[in-house]
Design a protein around this motif. Structure first.
Motif, PDB file in Angstrom:
ATOM      1  N   SER A  38      -6.931  -4.520  -6.918  1.00 24.41           N
ATOM      2  CA  SER A  38      -6.419  -3.169  -7.176  1.00 24.41           C
ATOM      3  C   SER A  38      -5.126  -3.223  -7.982  1.00 24.41           C
ATOM      4  CB  SER A  38      -6.177  -2.443  -5.851  1.00 24.41           C
ATOM      5  OG  SER A  38      -5.230  -3.138  -5.058  1.00 24.41           O
ATOM      6  N   SER A  39      -4.320  -4.265  -7.767  1.00 21.97           N
ATOM      7  CA  SER A  39      -3.083  -4.413  -8.537  1.00 21.97           C
ATOM      8  C   SER A  39      -3.378  -4.677 -10.003  1.00 21.97           C
ATOM      9  CB  SER A  39      -2.244  -5.556  -7.958  1.00 21.97           C
ATOM     10  OG  SER A  39      -1.871  -5.271  -6.628  1.00 21.97           O
ATOM     11  N   LEU A  40      -4.400  -5.500 -10.263  1.00 16.40           N
ATOM     12  CA  LEU A  40      -4.824  -5.738 -11.648  1.00 16.40           C
ATOM     13  C   LEU A  40      -5.361  -4.457 -12.279  1.00 16.40           C
ATOM     14  CD1 LEU A  40      -6.626  -9.208 -11.464  1.00 16.40           C
ATOM     15  CD2 LEU A  40      -4.490  -8.665 -12.656  1.00 16.40           C
ATOM     16  N   PHE A  41      -6.123  -3.694 -11.496  1.00 17.56           N
ATOM     17  CA  PHE A  41      -6.668  -2.424 -11.982  1.00 17.56           C
ATOM     18  C   PHE A  41      -5.531  -1.479 -12.369  1.00 17.56           C
ATOM     19  CE2 PHE A  41      -8.173   1.911 -11.442  1.00 17.56           C
ATOM     20  CZ  PHE A  41      -9.380   1.893 -12.122  1.00 17.56           C
ATOM     21  N   ASN A  78       3.541   4.288 -11.055  1.00 16.37           N
ATOM     22  CA  ASN A  78       3.782   2.952 -11.595  1.00 16.37           C
ATOM     23  C   ASN A  78       2.803   1.970 -10.973  1.00 16.37           C
ATOM     24  OD1 ASN A  78       6.173   3.565 -13.189  1.00 16.37           O
ATOM     25  ND2 ASN A  78       7.191   3.903 -11.223  1.00 16.37           N
ATOM     26  N   ALA A  79       2.505   0.911 -11.715  1.00 19.40           N
ATOM     27  CA  ALA A  79       1.558  -0.091 -11.228  1.00 19.40           C
ATOM     28  C   ALA A  79       2.049  -0.761  -9.949  1.00 19.40           C
ATOM     29  CB  ALA A  79       1.306  -1.142 -12.312  1.00 19.40           C
ATOM     30  N   ASN A  80       3.366  -0.857  -9.783  1.00 21.73           N
ATOM     31  CA  ASN A  80       3.884  -1.537  -8.589  1.00 21.73           C
ATOM     32  C   ASN A  80       3.606  -0.766  -7.302  1.00 21.73           C
ATOM     33  OD1 ASN A  80       5.688   0.536  -9.053  1.00 21.73           O
ATOM     34  ND2 ASN A  80       7.499  -0.647  -8.527  1.00 21.73           N
ATOM     35  N   GLU A  81       3.233   0.516  -7.415  1.00 21.99           N
ATOM     36  CA  GLU A  81       2.906   1.289  -6.218  1.00 21.99           C
ATOM     37  C   GLU A  81       1.627   0.785  -5.550  1.00 21.99           C
ATOM     38  OE1 GLU A  81       2.890   5.334  -7.551  1.00 21.99           O
ATOM     39  OE2 GLU A  81       5.038   5.562  -7.271  1.00 21.99           O
ATOM     40  N   SER A  82       0.771   0.129  -6.322  1.00 18.35           N
ATOM     41  CA  SER A  82      -0.421  -0.480  -5.723  1.00 18.35           C
ATOM     42  C   SER A  82      -0.046  -1.610  -4.789  1.00 18.35           C
ATOM     43  CB  SER A  82      -1.357  -1.001  -6.822  1.00 18.35           C
ATOM     44  OG  SER A  82      -1.973   0.071  -7.488  1.00 18.35           O
ATOM     45  N   GLU A  83       1.090  -2.261  -5.083  1.00 21.57           N
ATOM     46  CA  GLU A  83       1.597  -3.302  -4.185  1.00 21.57           C
ATOM     47  C   GLU A  83       2.292  -2.674  -2.975  1.00 21.57           C
ATOM     48  OE1 GLU A  83       1.743  -6.841  -4.786  1.00 21.57           O
ATOM     49  OE2 GLU A  83       0.379  -6.593  -6.468  1.00 21.57           O
ATOM     50  N   ILE A  84       3.103  -1.660  -3.248  1.00 17.61           N
ATOM     51  CA  ILE A  84       3.872  -1.032  -2.172  1.00 17.61           C
ATOM     52  C   ILE A  84       2.950  -0.400  -1.126  1.00 17.61           C
ATOM     53  CG2 ILE A  84       5.503   0.833  -1.646  1.00 17.61           C
ATOM     54  CD1 ILE A  84       6.721   0.331  -4.439  1.00 17.61           C
ATOM     55  N   TYR A  85       1.916   0.278  -1.592  1.00 16.03           N
ATOM     56  CA  TYR A  85       1.000   0.973  -0.686  1.00 16.03           C
ATOM     57  C   TYR A  85      -0.321   0.221  -0.527  1.00 16.03           C
ATOM     58  CZ  TYR A  85       4.293   4.778  -1.429  1.00 16.03           C
ATOM     59  OH  TYR A  85       5.431   5.538  -1.497  1.00 16.03           O
ATOM     60  N   GLY A  86      -0.271  -1.098  -0.683  1.00  8.20           N
ATOM     61  CA  GLY A  86      -1.473  -1.899  -0.560  1.00  8.20           C
ATOM     62  C   GLY A  86      -1.853  -2.152   0.891  1.00  8.20           C
ATOM     63  N   LEU A  87      -3.008  -2.741   1.051  1.00  5.60           N
ATOM     64  CA  LEU A  87      -3.549  -3.055   2.375  1.00  5.60           C
ATOM     65  C   LEU A  87      -2.980  -4.373   2.869  1.00  5.60           C
ATOM     66  CD1 LEU A  87      -5.881  -2.240   4.475  1.00  5.60           C
ATOM     67  CD2 LEU A  87      -7.251  -3.928   3.246  1.00  5.60           C
ATOM     68  N   THR A 102      -5.307   1.856 -15.022  1.00  6.80           N
ATOM     69  CA  THR A 102      -4.464   3.022 -14.760  1.00  6.80           C
ATOM     70  C   THR A 102      -3.750   2.858 -13.422  1.00  6.80           C
ATOM     71  OG1 THR A 102      -4.423   5.430 -14.356  1.00  6.80           O
ATOM     72  CG2 THR A 102      -6.426   4.259 -13.738  1.00  6.80           C
ATOM     73  N   PRO A 103      -2.480   3.251 -13.354  1.00  4.01           N
ATOM     74  CA  PRO A 103      -1.759   3.198 -12.080  1.00  4.01           C
ATOM     75  C   PRO A 103      -1.904   4.468 -11.257  1.00  4.01           C
ATOM     76  CG  PRO A 103      -0.240   3.772 -13.821  1.00  4.01           C
ATOM     77  CD  PRO A 103      -1.593   3.591 -14.474  1.00  4.01           C
ATOM     78  N   ASN A 104      -2.682   5.431 -11.756  1.00  2.12           N
ATOM     79  CA  ASN A 104      -2.781   6.724 -11.089  1.00  2.12           C
ATOM     80  C   ASN A 104      -3.569   6.675  -9.784  1.00  2.12           C
ATOM     81  OD1 ASN A 104      -1.226   8.165 -12.932  1.00  2.12           O
ATOM     82  ND2 ASN A 104      -2.959   8.475 -14.306  1.00  2.12           N
ATOM     83  N   ILE A 105      -4.360   5.620  -9.602  1.00  3.74           N
ATOM     84  CA  ILE A 105      -5.039   5.428  -8.325  1.00  3.74           C
ATOM     85  C   ILE A 105      -4.215   4.418  -7.538  1.00  3.74           C
ATOM     86  CG2 ILE A 105      -7.157   4.700  -7.180  1.00  3.74           C
ATOM     87  CD1 ILE A 105      -8.654   5.409  -9.729  1.00  3.74           C
TER      88      ILE A 105
END
Length: 203
Positions: free
Chosen positions: A128-131, A30-39, A136-139
Motif C-alpha cells: 500500500s505504501s508503494l501504491f 501525502n504518501a507517508n500517511e499510508s505508513e502512519i495509518y498502516g496496519l 496515488t496517496p488519496n487512498i
C-alpha cells in the motif's frame, strides 16, 4: 461490478477535477500517511484497549506507551478467537502444498491466500505504501482492512468447527452439547471484544 459502481460513484468528482483543477481547500494527502495509518500485525493480535482482564489490559497499554504510530489502527484487534483463526490461516498457508484434508475440502486454502495478501498490502511498509508513492496517496488508512482480515479469520475458524461437527457429532446429545459450546464461544467472544469504555459518557 464493484469497480464499475466505484467509478460511477466518483465520476462527478473526476469530472469536476478535469474541468476546474484540484480543490486546494480540501485536505492534501501525502504518501507517508499510508505508513502512519498502516496496519500493524501486533495490533491485530493484542487485546482491545482496557480489556476486562487486567493483565491483558496492562499488556496493551504497555505496547501503546512505548511504540510509535498509534492512532486509529489501535482498534484493529481481532480478539482471542479471531487471532486463533488468523494464526491458523498463516499455518495453512505454510502447509499450502500438503495433502491435508482440511485444506483440500473447504475454502480454508483460499482464505489463507487472501488473508496474507491483505496483510502484505496493508501493513506498514507494505505494498500500500508503494501504491501511495507511485499511483496515488488519496487512498490511505489501510489499517481499516482489519475488518476483512477479521472476517477471513473468523470464517476459517467456523469452517474448522463445522468440519469437527460433521466428523464427530453423531447423535442428538452431542449436537446439543455442541450448540451449548457455540453459545459459550459466542459469549466469551463478546466478553473479550467489548469493554465498559464502549458505553458513551452521556454526561
Amino acid at each position: 461490478i464493484i469497480l464499475t459502481t466505484l467509478v460511477i460513484n466518483i465520476s462527478p468528482s473526476i469530472a469536476f477535477k478535469i474541468k476546474n483543477g484540484p480543490n486546494h481547500q480540501m485536505a492534501h494527502r501525502n504518501a507517508n500517511e499510508s505508513e502512519i495509518y498502516g496496519l500493524k500485525i501486533t495490533q491485530l493480535l493484542l487485546p482491545v484497549d482496557n480489556h476486562r482482564i487486567k493483565p491483558l489490559a496492562n499488556l496493551k497499554n504497555r505496547y501503546n506507551r512505548h511504540t510509535p504510530l498509534i492512532n486509529e489502527n489501535n482498534i484493529a484487534a481481532l480478539g482471542a478467537f479471531g487471532s486463533i483463526g488468523f494464526i491458523f490461516l498463516i499455518i495453512c498457508l505454510l502447509c499450502y502444498y500438503s495433502n491435508n484434508k482440511i485444506l483440500q475440502t473447504s475454502y480454508i486454502k483460499e482464505l489463507s491466500i487472501i488473508n496474507v495478501f491483505a496483510v502484505l498490502f496493508a501493513t506498514i511498509g507494505g505494498f500500500s505504501s508503494l501504491f501511495a508513492l507511485i499511483v496515488t496517496p488519496n487512498i490511505r488508512a489501510h489499517n481499516r482492512i482489519s475488518v476483512f482480515i477479521s472476517f477471513f479469520s473468523i470464517a476459517a475458524l467456523l469452517l474448522l468447527i463445522e468440519k469437527f461437527r460433521l466428523k464427530y457429532i453423531q447423535n442428538r446429545k452431542l449436537l446439543i452439547s455442541f450448540y451449548i459450546l457455540l453459545a459459550v464461544i459466542f459469549t466469551l467472544g463478546l466478553y473479550d471484544q467489548t469493554t465498559p469504555n464502549f458505553v458513551f459518557d452521556y454526561h
